[in-house]
Design a protein around this motif. Structure first.
Motif, PDB file in Angstrom:
ATOM      1  N   TYR A 132      -6.591  -4.713  -9.780  1.00 39.01           N
ATOM      2  CA  TYR A 132      -6.327  -3.289  -9.575  1.00 39.01           C
ATOM      3  C   TYR A 132      -5.299  -3.148  -8.461  1.00 39.01           C
ATOM      4  N   THR A 133      -4.699  -1.950  -8.369  1.00 34.88           N
ATOM      5  CA  THR A 133      -3.787  -1.637  -7.270  1.00 34.88           C
ATOM      6  C   THR A 133      -4.267  -0.349  -6.602  1.00 34.88           C
ATOM      7  N   THR A 134      -3.610   0.032  -5.532  1.00 38.84           N
ATOM      8  CA  THR A 134      -3.979   1.282  -4.856  1.00 38.84           C
ATOM      9  C   THR A 134      -3.671   2.497  -5.726  1.00 38.84           C
TER      10      THR A 134
ATOM     11  N   ASN B  64       1.801  -4.494  -5.183  1.00 37.60           N
ATOM     12  CA  ASN B  64       0.937  -4.251  -6.341  1.00 37.60           C
ATOM     13  C   ASN B  64       0.668  -5.529  -7.118  1.00 37.60           C
ATOM     14  N   ALA B  65       1.664  -6.408  -7.205  1.00 33.44           N
ATOM     15  CA  ALA B  65       1.474  -7.682  -7.898  1.00 33.44           C
ATOM     16  C   ALA B  65       0.432  -8.541  -7.175  1.00 33.44           C
TER      17      ALA B  65
ATOM     18  N   ALA C 166       0.431 -13.802  -1.540  1.00 28.27           N
ATOM     19  CA  ALA C 166       1.452 -12.885  -1.007  1.00 28.27           C
ATOM     20  C   ALA C 166       2.717 -13.584  -0.524  1.00 28.27           C
ATOM     21  N   ARG C 167       2.965 -14.784  -0.971  1.00 26.17           N
ATOM     22  CA  ARG C 167       4.139 -15.514  -0.477  1.00 26.17           C
ATOM     23  C   ARG C 167       5.446 -14.778  -0.785  1.00 26.17           C
ATOM     24  N   SER C 168       5.604 -14.278  -2.010  1.00 22.72           N
ATOM     25  CA  SER C 168       6.831 -13.561  -2.369  1.00 22.72           C
ATOM     26  C   SER C 168       6.984 -12.292  -1.542  1.00 22.72           C
TER      27      SER C 168
END
Length: 143
Positions: free
Chosen positions: A52-54, A43-44, A18-20
């Protein structure tokens, strides 16, 4: 074995993915950042960790108890929950800004909701919602 003490080397450190997103959140304190840009970056991160994403499952698949639990979740309990499931929600500056969303994903994984059938149903529902909007004649979906 205590459920409080976790082997920090055995945990998936979400902050590493999650750095970005963290940089975007920091930048949003100085300048306006588009919510869609934050959503795409979140999402990335989810795709990198879970595949997957939410958007890939319906919140209706969670029980009423799960919804009640999520609604009362605080940072301390989120950190414990995530650790019990093998995830770390902390970066070098403290708790990740999107900790609640990551708990949503962790719970979905725990409940077995991250699967192709739920993804297809969720995507179909999103397409149906867009198609019902006025002036929409088609939906382009990247798969």
């Amino acid at each position: 074995m205590s459920t409080i003490a976790f082997d920090q080397f055995a945990l998936t450190r979400i902050a590493d993915f999650a750095r970005s997103l963290s940089r975007l959140h920091q930048a949003s304190r100085r300048q306006p950042i588009d919510d869609d840009q934050l959503d795409r970056e979140f999402n990335a991160v989810c795709m990198s960790i879970w595949g997957y994403t939410t958007d890939d499952f319906s919140d209706e698949l969670f029980s009423d108890e799960d919804h009640a639990w999520l609604d009362t979740l605080d940072e301390a309990h989120a950190r414990i929950f995530a650790g019990e499931q093998g995830y770390d929600l902390v970066d070098d500056h403290g708790m990740l800004t999107d900790w609640w969303g990551y708990c949503w994903m962790i719970l979905a994984e725990k409940r077995g909701l991250l699967n192709p059938e739920n993804r297809a149903a969720a995507r179909a529902a999103i397409e149906e919602k867009y198609m019902a909007a006025p002036n929409v004649i088609g939906v382009i979906v990247a798969r």
